[in-house]
Design a protein around this motif. Structure first.
Motif, PDB file in Angstrom:
ATOM      1  N   ASN A 251     -47.887  -0.695 -26.795  1.00 50.09           N
ATOM      2  CA  ASN A 251     -48.391  -2.024 -26.393  1.00 50.09           C
ATOM      3  C   ASN A 251     -49.743  -1.941 -25.700  1.00 50.09           C
ATOM      4  O   ASN A 251     -50.607  -2.798 -25.922  1.00 50.09           O
TER       5      ASN A 251
ATOM      6  N   GLU B 196     -53.557   7.423 -19.402  1.00 54.44           N
ATOM      7  CA  GLU B 196     -52.173   7.755 -19.746  1.00 54.44           C
ATOM      8  C   GLU B 196     -51.719   8.968 -18.940  1.00 54.44           C
ATOM      9  O   GLU B 196     -52.409   9.980 -18.898  1.00 54.44           O
TER      10      GLU B 196
ATOM     11  N   ALA C  15     -42.952   5.625 -25.340  1.00 53.40           N
ATOM     12  CA  ALA C  15     -41.661   5.787 -26.020  1.00 53.40           C
ATOM     13  C   ALA C  15     -41.823   5.727 -27.541  1.00 53.40           C
ATOM     14  O   ALA C  15     -40.890   5.379 -28.260  1.00 53.40           O
TER      15      ALA C  15
ATOM     16  N   ASP D 258     -36.584   3.526 -35.635  1.00 53.18           N
ATOM     17  CA  ASP D 258     -36.425   2.472 -36.646  1.00 53.18           C
ATOM     18  C   ASP D 258     -37.276   1.252 -36.269  1.00 53.18           C
ATOM     19  O   ASP D 258     -37.074   0.684 -35.200  1.00 53.18           O
TER      20      ASP D 258
ATOM     21  N   ALA E  70     -43.067  -3.591 -22.630  1.00 54.22           N
ATOM     22  CA  ALA E  70     -41.683  -3.984 -22.878  1.00 54.22           C
ATOM     23  C   ALA E  70     -41.118  -4.896 -21.799  1.00 54.22           C
ATOM     24  O   ALA E  70     -40.238  -5.713 -22.072  1.00 54.22           O
TER      25      ALA E  70
ATOM     26  N   SER F 203     -38.871  -2.658 -27.615  1.00 51.29           N
ATOM     27  CA  SER F 203     -38.848  -2.235 -29.012  1.00 51.29           C
ATOM     28  C   SER F 203     -40.269  -2.153 -29.549  1.00 51.29           C
ATOM     29  O   SER F 203     -41.209  -2.578 -28.886  1.00 51.29           O
ATOM     30  N   ILE F 204     -40.348  -1.601 -30.750  1.00 48.71           N
ATOM     31  CA  ILE F 204     -41.670  -1.442 -31.365  1.00 48.71           C
ATOM     32  C   ILE F 204     -42.035  -2.764 -32.022  1.00 48.71           C
ATOM     33  O   ILE F 204     -41.526  -3.117 -33.086  1.00 48.71           O
TER      34      ILE F 204
HETATM   35  C1  LIG Z   1     -34.471   6.963 -26.806  1.00 50.31           C
HETATM   36  C2  LIG Z   1     -35.139   5.659 -27.230  1.00 50.31           C
HETATM   37  C3  LIG Z   1     -34.974   5.218 -28.515  1.00 50.31           C
HETATM   38  C4  LIG Z   1     -35.575   4.019 -28.920  1.00 50.31           C
HETATM   39  N1  LIG Z   1     -35.428   3.619 -30.224  1.00 50.31           N
HETATM   40  C5  LIG Z   1     -36.076   2.527 -30.657  1.00 50.31           C
HETATM   41  C6  LIG Z   1     -36.074   2.196 -32.051  1.00 50.31           C
HETATM   42  O1  LIG Z   1     -35.507   2.907 -32.879  1.00 50.31           O
HETATM   43  N2  LIG Z   1     -36.751   1.078 -32.438  1.00 50.31           N
HETATM   44  C7  LIG Z   1     -37.442   0.312 -31.550  1.00 50.31           C
HETATM   45  O2  LIG Z   1     -38.039  -0.700 -31.973  1.00 50.31           O
HETATM   46  N3  LIG Z   1     -37.486   0.613 -30.238  1.00 50.31           N
HETATM   47  C8  LIG Z   1     -36.832   1.711 -29.772  1.00 50.31           C
HETATM   48  N4  LIG Z   1     -36.909   2.057 -28.455  1.00 50.31           N
HETATM   49  C9  LIG Z   1     -37.622   1.174 -27.514  1.00 50.31           C
HETATM   50  C10 LIG Z   1     -39.128   1.311 -27.646  1.00 50.31           C
HETATM   51  O3  LIG Z   1     -39.475   2.644 -27.893  1.00 50.31           O
HETATM   52  C11 LIG Z   1     -39.835   0.838 -26.378  1.00 50.31           C
HETATM   53  O4  LIG Z   1     -39.312  -0.407 -25.962  1.00 50.31           O
HETATM   54  C12 LIG Z   1     -41.327   0.679 -26.619  1.00 50.31           C
HETATM   55  O5  LIG Z   1     -41.871   1.872 -27.175  1.00 50.31           O
HETATM   56  C13 LIG Z   1     -42.037   0.349 -25.314  1.00 50.31           C
HETATM   57  O6  LIG Z   1     -43.431   0.376 -25.537  1.00 50.31           O
HETATM   58  P1  LIG Z   1     -44.456   0.005 -24.391  1.00 50.31           P
HETATM   59  O7  LIG Z   1     -45.806   0.294 -24.905  1.00 50.31           O
HETATM   60  O8  LIG Z   1     -44.197  -1.370 -23.919  1.00 50.31           O
HETATM   61  O9  LIG Z   1     -44.097   0.957 -23.167  1.00 50.31           O
HETATM   62  P2  LIG Z   1     -43.991   2.543 -23.053  1.00 50.31           P
HETATM   63  O10 LIG Z   1     -43.833   3.152 -24.393  1.00 50.31           O
HETATM   64  O11 LIG Z   1     -42.952   2.818 -22.040  1.00 50.31           O
HETATM   65  O12 LIG Z   1     -45.420   2.963 -22.516  1.00 50.31           O
HETATM   66  C14 LIG Z   1     -45.783   2.961 -21.170  1.00 50.31           C
HETATM   67  C15 LIG Z   1     -46.810   4.060 -20.998  1.00 50.31           C
HETATM   68  O13 LIG Z   1     -47.288   4.061 -19.655  1.00 50.31           O
HETATM   69  C16 LIG Z   1     -47.415   5.401 -19.219  1.00 50.31           C
HETATM   70  N5  LIG Z   1     -47.388   5.375 -17.758  1.00 50.31           N
HETATM   71  C17 LIG Z   1     -46.348   5.054 -16.957  1.00 50.31           C
HETATM   72  N6  LIG Z   1     -46.730   5.086 -15.663  1.00 50.31           N
HETATM   73  C18 LIG Z   1     -48.049   5.419 -15.662  1.00 50.31           C
HETATM   74  C19 LIG Z   1     -49.021   5.611 -14.637  1.00 50.31           C
HETATM   75  N7  LIG Z   1     -48.722   5.440 -13.348  1.00 50.31           N
HETATM   76  N8  LIG Z   1     -50.280   5.975 -14.993  1.00 50.31           N
HETATM   77  C20 LIG Z   1     -50.621   6.138 -16.296  1.00 50.31           C
HETATM   78  N9  LIG Z   1     -49.737   5.979 -17.296  1.00 50.31           N
HETATM   79  C21 LIG Z   1     -48.474   5.616 -16.995  1.00 50.31           C
HETATM   80  C22 LIG Z   1     -46.229   6.094 -19.860  1.00 50.31           C
HETATM   81  O14 LIG Z   1     -46.388   7.491 -19.908  1.00 50.31           O
HETATM   82  C23 LIG Z   1     -46.231   5.449 -21.238  1.00 50.31           C
HETATM   83  O15 LIG Z   1     -47.069   6.142 -22.145  1.00 50.31           O
HETATM   84  C24 LIG Z   1     -36.338   3.264 -28.020  1.00 50.31           C
HETATM   85  C25 LIG Z   1     -36.532   3.736 -26.715  1.00 50.31           C
HETATM   86  C26 LIG Z   1     -35.936   4.926 -26.313  1.00 50.31           C
HETATM   87  C27 LIG Z   1     -36.176   5.424 -24.908  1.00 50.31           C
END
Ligand SMILES: Cc1cc2nc3c(=O)[nH]c(=O)nc-3n(C[C@H](O)[C@H](O)[C@H](O)COP(=O)(O)OP(=O)(O)OC[C@H]3O[C@@H](n4cnc5c(N)ncnc54)[C@H](O)[C@@H]3O)c2cc1C
Length: 566
Positions: free
Chosen positions: A14, A33, A41, A63, A515, A522-523
Motif C-alpha cells: 500500500n 522501510e 506482508a 492468493d 491495512a 489483504s492485497i
Molecule cells: C501469513 C499471512 C498470509 C496472508 N495471506 C494473504 C493472502 O493470501 N491474500 C491476501 O490478499 N492477503 C493476505 N495477507 C494479508 C496481506 O498480506 C496484508 O493485509 C497486506 O500485505 C498489508 O499490506 P500493507 O501495505 O497495508 O501493510 P504491510 O505489508 O504490513 O506493510 C507495512 C510496512 O511498514 C514497514 N514498517 C513498519 N514499521 C515501520 C517503521 N517504524 N519504519 C519503517 N518501516 C516500517 C513494515 O516493515 C512493512 O514493510 C496475509 C498476511 C499474512 C501475515
C-alpha cells in the motif's frame, strides 16, 4: 537535510501504491522501510538458503483476489513493469473425512456439477449463494475504491452493473431487509441456512474465518464473499511469487524518480506547530517533508510510538486513549510453516490429481472444527489438538519457484499472539519459544499427513515462524496481518476510528494508509490509492471537488443513456 514533498513510512504494497500515484501526480516521494526488502506482508524470499537453496517462499500473502476489484493494476499499468498474473483454476480443494471433497473451479457451473455428486440440493443452493454474494460485492466495490466519506468519489465509481447489483439487492423492502440481516449475522448461521453438507460448509467457514474471527461471530457473514470472489473476479498469483507485484511497483516508483531506502526504521514523526514536517530514523538522521508524511503502519503505533503525545494533546486530547483502548485486536494471529518438498502432497484417498492443488487447500472437517481452531486464540490457547489449516502448493501453478521437479508448501495456522500461561517466556515475552512453535508445527504436519500421507517423507526442510516473530518482522501490532481486526465495527468509515477514517489525522499533513485503513487488509492496493487521492485533494480541494463533480455527472449521464439503450 534531504527534503521531499512526501515521506512514506513503510514500503508495504500500500505504501508503494500510494507512492506511485503521488509520483504520477508530480510529487517527490521518499519511502523508508525498516526491513532489508520492501513489500511488508507481500514478499517472496529464499528462506532456507542452506538446507533448501533455490526454493522461493511467499512469506505472507499468496492468493490475490481483492486487487482485481480495484483499478490499481490497470491505472498503474503494472504489466509494463513485468507483472504477470497466473489465474488459478481450480480455486479451492477441501477433502472431508467422510471421503467426499469440495472442489471449486473458477466456473460456478462446474463447481455445482462437482457438488451434485454428493449433494444435489447443495449444488443448486451453491449457485444462488454465489450469485447473491457476487451481487453484494458488485454493489459495494465502488465504496472500497474511494475514501469512505467522499460521496462524490463513491458515486463516481458506480457504473451500470454496480447500479444493477444494488437495485437487484435492495429493489424491494423484504430484499433490502434480508441483505441487512445477512450482513449482521454470522458465517455459521448463514452457512447453516443455505447448506446441509459439512463438505461445503467447513471450507466456506474457514475462508470466512480468514478475516480473523471465528465463524460464530455475528456481523462477519460478509466473509462469505471470500468464496464468491474466487469465482469472480477470480483468484490468481503473480508469476514468480507475490514479490513480483512488489518488484513491478518498485520499478515504477523508481522510474518516476521516487526513492526507497531499506533498513530505515522510522522512530519519530517530526511535528512543528501542529503540522507533520518530517521523520527521524533509528540512526538519528532526519528527513524533511514539505507536503506530508504518510504512515503505512497502523494508527495505534503511529499515535502511541511515533508521535509525541504533546504534539497532538491540545488538538485531540482523547486520541491516544482512543487508539489504545478503542481499536480492537483480539489476539488472533498466524503461525506460518514453509516447507521445501521433493514432491507435492498427494491426497490419495481423494482420487488425487496434481491439478486439485492449483488453488488453495483447506483442511477443515466441520464448521465446529473451524470454530475450535479459531476462537481459542482470543484467550491465548493454541488450537493444535486437531489442527485446521490453509495450505498452498504454489509450485503446481508456478514451477519457477523451486528447483526443477521440486515443490514448496505454504501453511497458515491460526494461533494466538500471546500464549496464556506462558507470559514472560519466549520471544518478546509472548510465550512463543522455538520449542513450542516447532511442536505446534509437528502437530499441524501430522494432521496434514492424515490426508496426504506422503508429506513427511517428501520434506526436505521447513521454516516455522511464530505469531510473535511474524509481528516483529512486519512491525504489525500483535502480529495482526490486517493491522487491526476486520470486524464490522472497525470497517468503512469506522476504520481505524471514525475521526481517522478518511486517511487524515488531527495533525496537519499526517496521513494514514495501509491495512489498518479503509477498506482494510489483504492485497488490494485500495488503501494506498485512496490515501493518495486524499493527499492530492487536500492540496487542491476546490479544483479537485469541481472535477470530481464534473466526472460524476458525466458518468451518471452515461449510465442513464446505457440503461435507456443509447
Ligand atoms: C501469513 C499471512 C498470509 C496472508 N495471506 C494473504 C493472502 O493470501 N491474500 C491476501 O490478499 N492477503 C493476505 N495477507 C494479508 C496481506 O498480506 C496484508 O493485509 C497486506 O500485505 C498489508 O499490506 P500493507 O501495505 O497495508 O501493510 P504491510 O505489508 O504490513 O506493510 C507495512 C510496512 O511498514 C514497514 N514498517 C513498519 N514499521 C515501520 C517503521 N517504524 N519504519 C519503517 N518501516 C516500517 C513494515 O516493515 C512493512 O514493510 C496475509 C498476511 C499474512 C501475515
Amino acid at each position: 537535510m534531504e527534503t521531499y514533498d512526501i515521506i512514506i513510512i513503510g514500503a508495504g504494497h500500500n505504501g508503494l501504491v500510494c507512492a506511485a500515484y503521488l509520483l504520477k501526480a508530480g510529487y517527490t516521494v521518499l519511502l523508508l522501510e525498516k526491513r532489508p526488502v520492501p513489500g511488508g506482508a507481500a514478499t517472496t524470499e529464499e528462506l532456507l538458503p542452506e538446507t533448501a537453496p533455490g526454493f522461493q517462499f511467499n512469506r505472507c500473502a499468496i492468493d490475490h483476489e481483492f486487487i482485481h476489484l480495484s483499478p490499481v493494476l490497470e491505472e498503474l499499468e503494472l504489466h509494463r513493469y513485468g507483472l504477470k498474473y497466473l489465474p488459478c483454476d481450480p480455486v479451492l480443494f477441501s477433502p472431508h473425512p467422510n471421503g467426499t471433497a469440495f472442489l471449486a473451479h473458477r466456473s460456478v457451473e462446474e463447481t455445482c456439477q462437482a457438488i451434485a455428486q454428493y449433494n444435489k440440493r447443495d449444488a443448486q443452493q451453491y449457485a444462488q449463494f454465489i450469485q447473491h454474494w457476487d451481487r453484494i460485492a458488485g454493489a459495494i466495490t465502488p465504496l472500497f475504491n474511494a475514501p469512505p466519506m467522499a460521496i462524490l468519489d463513491i458515486l463516481n465509481n458506480y457504473e451500470g452493473e454496480n447500479w444493477q447489483d444494488l437495485l437487484g439487492l435492495l429493489g424491494t423492502k423484504p430484499k433490502a431487509l434480508d441483505v441487512v440481516r445477512n450482513l449482521l449475522t454470522s458465517p455459521t448461521d448463514l452457512l447453516n441456512e443455505w447448506f446441509d453438507s459439512e463438505t461445503i460448509k467447513a471450507p466456506l467457514a474457514r475462508l470466512a474465518a480468514e478475516m480473523g474471527a471465528p465463524p460464530s461471530q455475528k456481523g462477519m457473514a460478509v466473509g462469505a464473499m471470500m468464496m464468491a470472489m474466487r469465482h469472480s473476479p477470480g483468484m490468481s498469483r503473480p508469476q514468480g511469487g507475490t514479490r513480483a507485484l512488489i518488484a513491478a511497483l518498485v520499478k515504477l516508483v523508481q522510474e518516476k524518480g521516487g526513492k526507497i531506502l531499506t533498513e530505515q526504521t522510522v522512530e519519530k514523526i517530526l511535528v512543528d506547530d501542529g503540522k507533520a514536517v518530517g521523520v527521524q530514523v533509528q540512526t538519528g538522521q532526519d528527513y524533511q517533508a514539505n507536503k506530508g508524511v504518510i504512515a503505512n503502519v497502523d494508527a495505534r503505533r503511529v499515535f502511541s510510538q511515533l508521535v509525541d503525545s504533546g504534539d497532538f494533546a491540545a488538538i485531540a486530547p482523547q486520541l491516544r486513549d482512543r487508539v489504545e483502548r478503542r481499536i480492537v485486536n483480539n489476539n488472533n494471529s498466524l503461525l506460518k510453516i514453509d516447507c521445501a518438498l521433493n514432491e507435492p502432497p498427494r491426497f490419495d484417498a481423494y482420487h488425487h490429481q496434481d491439478d486439485y492443488l492449483v488453488g488453495s487447500v483447506i483442511i477443515a472437517d466441520s464448521v465446529a472444527h473451524v470454530e475450535k481452531s479459531c476462537a481459542p486464540c482470543a484467550y491465548g490457547e493454541i488450537p493444535d489438538h486437531n489442527p485446521s489449516m490453509y495450505v498452498v502448493c504454489p509450485t503446481i501453478l508456478d514451477p519457477s519457484m523451486a528447483p526443477d521437479g521440486k515443490h514448496t508448501l505454504w501453511i497458515e495456522f491460526f494461533a494466538p499472539y500471546r500464549v496464556a500461561g506462558h507470559e514472560g517466556l519466549g520471544f518478546k515475552g509472548t510465550g512463543w519459544t522455538d520449542d513450542l512453535k516447532n511442536r505446534v508445527a509437528d502437530r499441524v504436519l501430522e494432521k496434514l499427513a492424515t490426508y496426504a500421507p506422503n508429506i513427511k517423507r517428501s520434506l526436505i526442510a521447513r521454516h516455522v515462524e511464530s505469531p510473535a516473530e511474524l509481528g516483529e518482522r512486519l512491525g504489525a501490532y500483535h502480529g495482526n496481518c490486517y493491522h487491526m481486526d476486520m470486524s464490522l465495527d472497525q470497517m468503512l468509515f469506522l476504520r481505524p476510528l471514525p475521526e481517522l477514517a478518511d486517511y487524515k489525522t488531527p495533525i496537519q499533513g499526517l496521513f494514514l494508509t495501509g491495512a489498518g485503513t479503509h477498506p482494510g487488509g489483504s492485497i488490494s492496493g485500495m488503501p494506498g490509492r485512496n490515501c493518495a487521492r486524499m493527499v492530492i485533494h487536500s492540496q487542491h480541494p476546490l479544483v479537485e471537488r469541481f472535477s470530481e463533480a464534473q466526472s460524476y455527472v458525466r458518468s451518471l449521464l452515461q449510465s442513464v443513456l446505457k440503461t435507456l439503450g443509447y
